[in-house]
Enzyme design. Structure first.
Site, PDB file in Angstrom:
ATOM      1  CB  SER A  40      36.232  37.143  36.047  1.00  0.00           C
ATOM      2  OG  SER A  40      37.606  37.311  35.234  1.00  0.00           O
ATOM      3  CG  HIS A  71      41.197  37.387  39.054  1.00  0.00           C
ATOM      4  ND1 HIS A  71      41.137  36.172  38.862  1.00  0.00           N
ATOM      5  CD2 HIS A  71      40.579  38.078  38.224  1.00  0.00           C
ATOM      6  CE1 HIS A  71      40.410  35.940  37.703  1.00  0.00           C
ATOM      7  NE2 HIS A  71      40.303  37.048  37.118  1.00  0.00           N
ATOM      8  CG  HIS A  93      44.637  36.109  33.684  1.00  0.00           C
ATOM      9  ND1 HIS A  93      44.170  36.940  34.982  1.00  0.00           N
ATOM     10  CD2 HIS A  93      43.410  35.578  33.478  1.00  0.00           C
ATOM     11  CE1 HIS A  93      43.045  36.562  35.255  1.00  0.00           C
ATOM     12  NE2 HIS A  93      42.427  35.697  34.322  1.00  0.00           N
ATOM     13  CE1 TYR A  95      44.924  40.322  32.366  1.00  0.00           C
ATOM     14  CE2 TYR A  95      43.993  38.522  31.191  1.00  0.00           C
ATOM     15  CZ  TYR A  95      43.991  39.283  32.053  1.00  0.00           C
ATOM     16  OH  TYR A  95      42.862  39.406  33.159  1.00  0.00           O
ATOM     17  CD  GLU A  96      47.297  39.165  36.109  1.00  0.00           C
ATOM     18  OE1 GLU A  96      47.663  39.790  37.290  1.00  0.00           O
ATOM     19  OE2 GLU A  96      46.521  38.235  36.099  1.00  0.00           O
ATOM     20  CB  ALA A 123      34.366  35.194  33.443  1.00  0.00           C
ATOM     21  CG  MET A 224      41.599  36.656  27.898  1.00  0.00           C
ATOM     22  SD  MET A 224      41.495  38.549  28.521  1.00  0.00           S
ATOM     23  CE  MET A 224      40.614  39.178  27.232  1.00  0.00           C
ATOM     24  CB  SER A 225      42.352  31.880  32.406  1.00  0.00           C
ATOM     25  OG  SER A 225      41.141  31.464  32.454  1.00  0.00           O
ATOM     26  CG  ASN A 248      31.300  38.688  27.402  1.00  0.00           C
ATOM     27  OD1 ASN A 248      31.903  38.140  28.218  1.00  0.00           O
ATOM     28  ND2 ASN A 248      31.528  38.820  26.069  1.00  0.00           N
ATOM     29  CG  HIS A 259      37.246  43.358  34.030  1.00  0.00           C
ATOM     30  ND1 HIS A 259      37.553  41.929  33.935  1.00  0.00           N
ATOM     31  CD2 HIS A 259      37.666  43.585  35.363  1.00  0.00           C
ATOM     32  CE1 HIS A 259      38.055  41.307  34.867  1.00  0.00           C
ATOM     33  NE2 HIS A 259      38.178  42.281  35.875  1.00  0.00           N
TER      34      HIS A 259
HETATM   35  N1  HPA Z   1      36.720  37.406  25.421  1.00  0.00           N
HETATM   36  C1  HPA Z   1      37.651  36.981  26.119  1.00  0.00           C
HETATM   37  N2  HPA Z   1      37.694  36.758  27.414  1.00  0.00           N
HETATM   38  C2  HPA Z   1      36.528  37.039  28.067  1.00  0.00           C
HETATM   39  C3  HPA Z   1      35.297  37.513  27.610  1.00  0.00           C
HETATM   40  C4  HPA Z   1      35.236  37.639  26.205  1.00  0.00           C
HETATM   41  O1  HPA Z   1      34.110  38.108  25.574  1.00  0.00           O
HETATM   42  N3  HPA Z   1      34.230  37.362  28.429  1.00  0.00           N
HETATM   43  C5  HPA Z   1      34.842  36.910  29.553  1.00  0.00           C
HETATM   44  N4  HPA Z   1      36.501  36.737  29.431  1.00  0.00           N
END
Ligand code: HPA
Length: 284
Positions: A40, A71, A93, A95-96, A123, A224-225, A248, A259
């Protein structure tokens, strides 16, 4: 199969991977030995690839097309720091709605192309209370939380020509490549955290209790990847390096995650991420 079942399970054979690889080989003069997956907000890391041949994912047989903002969805094949490499500018991903087999198909295709070393970036949220937004983390290991719940890209019949039925994941993140990343960061006076990445399926971010649980079970960063890609790469005996951008902080009493914030952090970390990767490529 119903349309829904097709989304959750796919059966690809080696012939499918070879077909995608042949399509790519027909569209580029380069023969990459290194693969790079950009997460990301990190797509611009590929901008410095020279003599680039660019192929949109939607043109490549069976390639999943990312539906997520940030992406881009194209393969960039060219030269960087003396290496021929194939870069995924954006990934798909689970989740998509794609099956885990389709999400990881590009890694199989890279192996068919002759890629021996895979650099994965993402990320991630900082679970470790010392981590701050903007930190870079070298992935030393992962916790496959989704795998423990049964979601593994190697589920199904095993093709021994792709890899063993029961692949070992000790030192999945190659110690030699990790040392190159450390040296690269040191040489460029960049600080590099080291920690454990944990994968959740997403797309919802974590609750406060989720984060406390993740911390307790040994995670430093959450995303998530990456983990399914690494499993497939190791199955195929590729060497793997993993780098997370902490977009973050999920520290005590963490603030809401968006996001946009994740993408912004990715974009501002592009120079640092690119520098560490440059140093590794020069050492290969
Ligand atoms: N959680 C899950 N996936 C992420 C996060 C998060 O805080 N930040 C970037 N990808």
């Amino acid at each position: 199969m119903t349309a829904d079942a097709e989304l959750t399970e796919d059966t690809f054979t080696r012939a499918d991977f070879q077909k995608s690889a042949q399509f790519i080989t027909g569209r580029t003069r380069h023969r990459p030995k290194v693969g790079l997956i950009l997460g990301s907000g990190l797509a611009a890391v590929a901008d410095r690839v020279s003599q680039a041949d660019v192929i949109p994912y939607h043109e490549i047989p069976n390639f999943p097309v990312s539906t997520v903002p940030g992406h881009t969805g194209e393969l960039v094949i060219g030269n960087l720091d003396g290496q021929a490499l194939v870069v995924m500018r954006g990934r798909s991903h689970y989740y998509e709605g794609y099956s885990i087999q389709r999400v990881t198909l590009p890694v199989r295709v890279m192996r068919e192309l002759g890629v021996e070393t895979l650099i994965v970036t993402n990320a991630a949220g900082g679970v470790n209370v010392d981590y701050q937004a903007g930190d870079l983390m070298l992935i030393t290991d992962h916790v496959n939380l989704v795998g423990m719940a049964g979601l593994n890209p190697l589920r199904g019949a095993n093709d021994e020509t792709l890899g063993p039925r029961f692949p070992d994941l000790t030192d999945a993140y190659d110690p030699g490549l990790r040392e190159m990343a450390r040296e690269s960061a040191r040489e460029q006076h960049l600080s590099l955290r080291e920690g454990v990445y944990i994968m959740l399926a997403g797309p919802s971010y974590e609750s406060g209790a989720d984060v406390r649980f993740l911390r307790m079970i040994g995670a430093d960063a959450v995303g998530m990847s990456t983990v399914p890609e690494v499993i497939v790469a190791r199955h195929g005996n590729m060497r793997v390096l993993g780098l997370s951008l902490i977009s973050n902080s999920l520290g005590m009493g963490h603030e809401k995650v968006t996001h946009e914030q994740v993408l912004d952090a990715g974009r501002s970390a592009i120079p640092k991420m690119a520098q560490v990767i440059d140093g590794v490529l020069r050492r290969l």
